[in-house]
Design a protein around this motif. Structure first.
Motif, PDB file in Angstrom:
ATOM      1  N   UNK A 194      -0.638  -4.305  -9.428  1.00 21.98           N
ATOM      2  CA  UNK A 194      -0.062  -5.653  -9.331  1.00 21.98           C
ATOM      3  C   UNK A 194       1.443  -5.569  -9.026  1.00 21.98           C
ATOM      4  N   UNK A 195       2.135  -4.616  -9.628  1.00 18.60           N
ATOM      5  CA  UNK A 195       3.565  -4.435  -9.356  1.00 18.60           C
ATOM      6  C   UNK A 195       3.780  -4.121  -7.869  1.00 18.60           C
ATOM      7  N   UNK A 196       2.981  -3.248  -7.331  1.00 16.61           N
ATOM      8  CA  UNK A 196       3.099  -2.881  -5.911  1.00 16.61           C
ATOM      9  C   UNK A 196       2.795  -4.085  -5.015  1.00 16.61           C
ATOM     10  N   UNK A 197       1.816  -4.852  -5.407  1.00 17.41           N
ATOM     11  CA  UNK A 197       1.443  -6.044  -4.649  1.00 17.41           C
ATOM     12  C   UNK A 197       2.566  -7.077  -4.670  1.00 17.41           C
ATOM     13  N   UNK A 198       3.177  -7.262  -5.830  1.00 15.12           N
ATOM     14  CA  UNK A 198       4.286  -8.218  -5.949  1.00 15.12           C
ATOM     15  C   UNK A 198       5.465  -7.782  -5.081  1.00 15.12           C
ATOM     16  N   UNK A 199       5.757  -6.503  -5.033  1.00 10.82           N
ATOM     17  CA  UNK A 199       6.863  -6.006  -4.188  1.00 10.82           C
ATOM     18  C   UNK A 199       6.590  -6.336  -2.724  1.00 10.82           C
ATOM     19  N   UNK A 239       0.824  -1.216   0.000  1.00 13.02           N
ATOM     20  CA  UNK A 239       0.000   0.000   0.000  1.00 13.02           C
ATOM     21  C   UNK A 239       0.856   1.262   0.000  1.00 13.02           C
ATOM     22  N   UNK A 240       1.972   1.230   0.738  1.00 12.05           N
ATOM     23  CA  UNK A 240       2.869   2.393   0.741  1.00 12.05           C
ATOM     24  C   UNK A 240       3.431   2.637  -0.654  1.00 12.05           C
ATOM     25  N   UNK A 241       3.890   1.572  -1.301  1.00 12.61           N
ATOM     26  CA  UNK A 241       4.445   1.718  -2.650  1.00 12.61           C
ATOM     27  C   UNK A 241       3.353   2.181  -3.618  1.00 12.61           C
ATOM     28  N   UNK A 242       2.156   1.619  -3.495  1.00 17.64           N
ATOM     29  CA  UNK A 242       1.045   1.996  -4.374  1.00 17.64           C
ATOM     30  C   UNK A 242       0.729   3.488  -4.260  1.00 17.64           C
ATOM     31  N   UNK A 243       0.646   3.975  -3.045  1.00 19.83           N
ATOM     32  CA  UNK A 243       0.231   5.371  -2.845  1.00 19.83           C
ATOM     33  C   UNK A 243       1.375   6.369  -3.020  1.00 19.83           C
ATOM     34  N   UNK A 244       2.601   5.936  -2.766  1.00 22.98           N
ATOM     35  CA  UNK A 244       3.733   6.857  -2.918  1.00 22.98           C
ATOM     36  C   UNK A 244       4.237   6.954  -4.358  1.00 22.98           C
ATOM     37  N   UNK A 245       4.143   5.843  -5.098  1.00 23.39           N
ATOM     38  CA  UNK A 245       4.710   5.829  -6.454  1.00 23.39           C
ATOM     39  C   UNK A 245       3.655   5.891  -7.551  1.00 23.39           C
ATOM     40  N   UNK A 246       2.427   5.487  -7.216  1.00 20.96           N
ATOM     41  CA  UNK A 246       1.338   5.385  -8.196  1.00 20.96           C
ATOM     42  C   UNK A 246       1.675   4.416  -9.328  1.00 20.96           C
ATOM     43  N   UNK A 260     -11.921  -3.023 -11.085  1.00 22.27           N
ATOM     44  CA  UNK A 260     -12.057  -2.460  -9.743  1.00 22.27           C
ATOM     45  C   UNK A 260     -10.736  -1.787  -9.365  1.00 22.27           C
ATOM     46  N   UNK A 261     -10.728  -0.478  -9.281  1.00 19.18           N
ATOM     47  CA  UNK A 261      -9.466   0.242  -9.078  1.00 19.18           C
ATOM     48  C   UNK A 261      -9.377   0.987  -7.746  1.00 19.18           C
ATOM     49  N   UNK A 262     -10.373   0.866  -6.907  1.00 19.71           N
ATOM     50  CA  UNK A 262     -10.315   1.580  -5.622  1.00 19.71           C
ATOM     51  C   UNK A 262      -9.351   0.873  -4.671  1.00 19.71           C
ATOM     52  N   UNK A 263      -8.905   1.604  -3.675  1.00 20.68           N
ATOM     53  CA  UNK A 263      -8.021   1.027  -2.657  1.00 20.68           C
ATOM     54  C   UNK A 263      -8.724  -0.104  -1.923  1.00 20.68           C
TER      55      UNK A 263
END
Length: 175
Positions: A53-58, A42-49, A115-118
């Motif tokens: 799936x990439x953020x989830x894999x990290x 979630x941090x990577x998703x919101x900080x980097x946009x 579905x693209x919401x947090x």
């Protein structure tokens, strides 16, 4: 002459009790990994946009490392460590399959259902993590972290030795 062995198989309740402690430890390590996974992704998703799936894999990859350390040095500390290379290879293989299960759910929610919401992202991640956790638990305990063989009770060993000695002393084996 056949030996009369009295190997008693543990009852279902005894086996469940043995597994229940393992399940609790597995769950504690899993909750730590879950926190690392969700917090980081979630941090990577919101900080980097970046792509979800990439953020989830990290997040999943970092959690795999954290989980390995917890499983190896706490949950399965008494498992057979004769072949660490085999253990790590299988751990990474099954973790990779779990990663695909978990992140496949995220991919399906985002790209299959739009579905693209947090909330949707985290819901898909929870569902995928739950399914992957069941897969990992049974895979790790069955193939990765095998328990050391239980030692026989000393009385069983003595009884077996006495039986073998009595056979050697029988008239059939006299010279």
């Amino acid at each position: 002459m056949t030996a009369n062995r009295t190997h008693r198989r543990p009852s279902l309740l005894q086996r469940l009790r043995g597994v229940s402690g393992e399940v609790v430890q597995f769950a504690v390590v899993g909750l730590v990994g879950f926190a690392v996974n969700f917090g980081l992704s979630n941090a990577v998703l919101h900080l980097t946009h970046w792509a979800p799936v990439r953020c989830s894999v990290i997040g999943t990859l970092v959690a795999i490392v954290v989980n390995y350390l917890g499983y190896r040095y706490w949950v399965y500390k008494d498992s057979d460590a004769a072949s660490r290379r085999r253990e790590i290879t299988l751990f990474l293989l099954f973790s990779g399959i779990g990663l695909l299960i978990e992140n496949g759910a995220v991919w399906f929610a985002v790209y299959g259902l739009g579905m693209t919401s947090t909330l949707a992202y985290n819901g898909a991640k929870v569902l995928g993590t739950g399914i992957a956790t069941l897969f990992r638990f049974f895979s790790y305990r069955t193939w990765v972290f095998r328990a050391l063989p239980e030692l026989a009770e000393p009385t069983e060993v003595v009884a077996e030795a006495e039986r073998l000695l009595s056979i050697e002393d029988s008239p059939q084996f006299a010279r």
